[in-house]
Design a protein around this motif. Structure first.
Motif, PDB file in Angstrom:
ATOM      1  N   ALA A 211      -7.591 -26.444 -36.577  1.00 38.28           N
ATOM      2  CA  ALA A 211      -6.671 -27.868 -36.646  1.00 38.28           C
ATOM      3  C   ALA A 211      -5.343 -27.305 -36.825  1.00 38.28           C
ATOM      4  N   TRP A 380     -15.308 -32.920 -35.930  1.00 44.58           N
ATOM      5  CA  TRP A 380     -14.330 -32.803 -35.035  1.00 44.58           C
ATOM      6  C   TRP A 380     -13.895 -34.001 -34.652  1.00 44.58           C
ATOM      7  N   LEU A 383      -9.778 -34.386 -35.096  1.00 48.43           N
ATOM      8  CA  LEU A 383      -9.151 -33.409 -34.167  1.00 48.43           C
ATOM      9  C   LEU A 383      -8.968 -34.271 -32.616  1.00 48.43           C
TER      10      LEU A 383
END
Length: 575
Positions: A211, A380, A383
């Motif tokens: 990230a 995730w 993200l």
């Protein structure tokens, strides 16, 4: 007017064309309306590409994706998009060919109005069937058609502009496909496979670094790509971008690891969380664990359970867990049913939009995954939001300016700012386009999101991130190499490459073929629509009394053509 070998320009009825400011304000008004509808087409199609994979991965709802896309698209357009638009305004067809007199100015206004109309019609048609296409290529194709009709084949800068676009048709999706394939293969090998407990641990440890690195890339991407036509950004040395990237990435990684250390218990991010975890999804009992349906302390009667290995982790207490669907009355991920409420509206359904989820077709994207893998996929999701937001910002900064370029060129001719017109696009034009973008996103945007997020392949949050990162990297590298690429093509290529890493049989090739055909047809279709529309507008504005072809050919072939039209005591200046 037309071009012939022995003169620069041949005006037709030049002496009867009044000043555009006086008699042709209606062209400016109609052009503004068409610009709004062009913005609607951008929102319905091109803008939706950035969020398609995230919506398909169920990382965000269609409504929230449309809202965030509209926000970041507008921010990018108003922050950096005013400096973009030179390709459509001046690089495909040189504006000096249309700056000699009032007739030429009005002709250019008709042409740019036809270009805007072709953008709207083509994007609207493709959006109706959920086919992602490039807005910039649609605009370039329209201007190309206008140049061919008015100046012949030599009126278009084929190699320096159109040649690069033709090359990008092939290079951009292939490059993003390769990056997506390699990236997903590495993630599958090192992050998403391993013994029980290791998948979660590897992702919890690696994701802050991933990230943070992408945050650094996002800063460079947003301002280098979005501001590539901004002189203030364009003149910055390359080493400055490198320092910004590494500095931002290092700082972000440091902060994220500190947050992980401080708040891992609160958010359940302990790396060892899944080590020693055993569950009894079929209710067989035995092995020293409670029988199926036995209540654990602090849980409702009959709640399924997860038991930790007490010798290894004595401080842990059992926590409830929802098992596989075959035994649970309320499964974690419900199997698709005929009457299930769909997530993404299917194309062609009346009344479907970003705020109406009554006609959605849901797919179990986590089928066949272990509970640990499902929990890991949820890591995730943030993200997904970050990557898609950055891509929306850069699209607003780069592609929106090109898409509204035809209307900006129309207004340049209307105000007599030709050929040395201001490069920047006025903010009020961007405002017209962005308002249309918002409406397009909320009405038809879900169709293209469905194509990219559902119809190509099954996408999970981790796969969505990889597909979008592949598109971002491709656009960044290509722009640094001065090769124009399309966000749409890169997104499709990234999704395809990512899915190939999991096996080519997982891809719905019928959808890919449909997208490829639309990509190839974008420029010729918009060129043809522009040519036909321009001819109609010219006849409507100036009448259909053009000189006959035989008279014109005799005039062009004469050694000393003299004044045009024949018999008029007027000699047209040679440039």
């Amino acid at each position: 007017f037309s071009a012939c070998s022995n003169m620069s320009y041949v005006p037709q009825y030049y002496w009867v064309v009044p000043n555009p400011d006086d008699a042709y304000i209606w062209l400016a008004i109609v052009g503004g309306i068409i610009c709004w509808f062009g913005g609607w087409g951008i929102g319905a199609n091109d803008t939706s590409n950035s969020w398609g994979s995230s919506v398909g991965a169920k990382a965000i709802s269609v409504r929230n994706a449309a809202i965030l896309a509209a926000i970041f698209e507008c921010i990018g357009a108003f922050a950096l998009g005013a400096n973009v638009g030179g390709t459509v305004k001046s690089k495909v067809v040189d504006p000096k060919y249309y700056c000699g007199d009032n007739y030429q100015a009005v002709t250019r206004m008709n042409g740019m109005l036809a270009v805007g109309l072709s953008i709207w019609l083509y994007l609207g048609f493709c959006s109706k069937f959920g086919i992602p296409v490039s807005t910039t290529h649609a605009a370039v194709g329209g201007v190309c058609g206008f140049g061919i009709v008015t100046r012949g084949w030599g009126g278009v800068t084929w190699w320096t502009t159109m040649g690069y676009i033709f090359i990008s048709w092939v290079t951009s999706p292939i490059a993003s496909c390769i990056i997506g394939f390699v990236g997903q293969a590495l993630i599958n090998r090192f992050l998403m496979s391993g013994p029980p407990g290791s998948v979660w641990r590897r992702n919890v440890i690696a994701l802050p670094a991933i990230a943070g690195t992408f945050i650094g890339l996002a800063v460079v991407f947003a301002f280098f790509i979005g501001g590539k036509s901004n002189s203030n950004v364009k003149d910055i040395a390359g080493w400055v971008f490198a320092v910004v990237f590494f500095g931002t990435a290092f700082f972000s990684i440091l902060v994220l690891y500190l947050l992980l250390r401080c708040y891992r218990d609160r958010f359940g991010l302990d790396p060892n969380k899944w080590y020693g975890v055993q569950y009894d999804p079929k209710g067989l009992g035995g092995y020293g664990y409670p029988e199926w349906g036995d209540a654990l302390p602090g849980t409702p009667q009959g709640t399924p359970y997860v038991v930790y290995d007490e010798p290894a982790y004595p401080s842990y207490t059992p926590v409830p867990y929802i098992p596989a669907p075959e035994k649970s009355a309320m499964p974690l991920i419900p199997a698709p049913e005929k009457d299930a409420m769909p997530l993404i509206p299917a194309p062609g359904k009346k009344g479907a939009n970003a705020f109406n989820n009554s006609e959605i077709q849901e797919e179990d994207i986590y089928a066949g995954m272990t509970p640990e893998r499902i929990a890991t996929e949820q890591l995730w999701v943030p993200l997904c939001w970050l990557v898609a937001s950055v891509e929306s910002f850069s699209h607003g900064a780069n592609d929106v300016g090109n898409a509204v370029g035809p209307f900006a060129a129309l207004m340049d001719s209307y105000h007599g700012n030709c050929p040395k017109a201001p490069k920047d696009i006025p903010y009020w034009i961007l405002g017209i386009a962005t308002s249309g973008i918002i409406v397009g996103l909320l009405t038809y945007g879900h169709r293209v999101m469905k194509t990219l997020g559902v119809d190509i392949a099954k996408i999970t949050p981790q796969r969505a991130v990889m597909a979008e990162v592949a598109a971002v990297i491709t656009i960044l590298v290509a722009t640094a190499a001065a090769i124009p690429v399309s966000t749409t093509h890169c997104s499709v290529g990234g999704i395809t490459g990512m899915c190939l890493a999991d096996g080519w049989r997982h891809i719905k090739w019928g959808t890919i073929n449909k997208v490829i055909i639309a990509i190839v047809l974008t420029v010729p279709c918009t060129a043809l629509i522009t040519a036909g529309t321009f001819g109609f507008l010219q006849a409507a504005v100036f009448g259909a009394s053009y000189p006959g072809s035989s008279t014109f050919n005799k005039y062009c072939n004469a050694s000393s053509p003299g004044p045009w039209p024949p018999g008029l005591n007027y000699t047209w200046p040679k440039n």
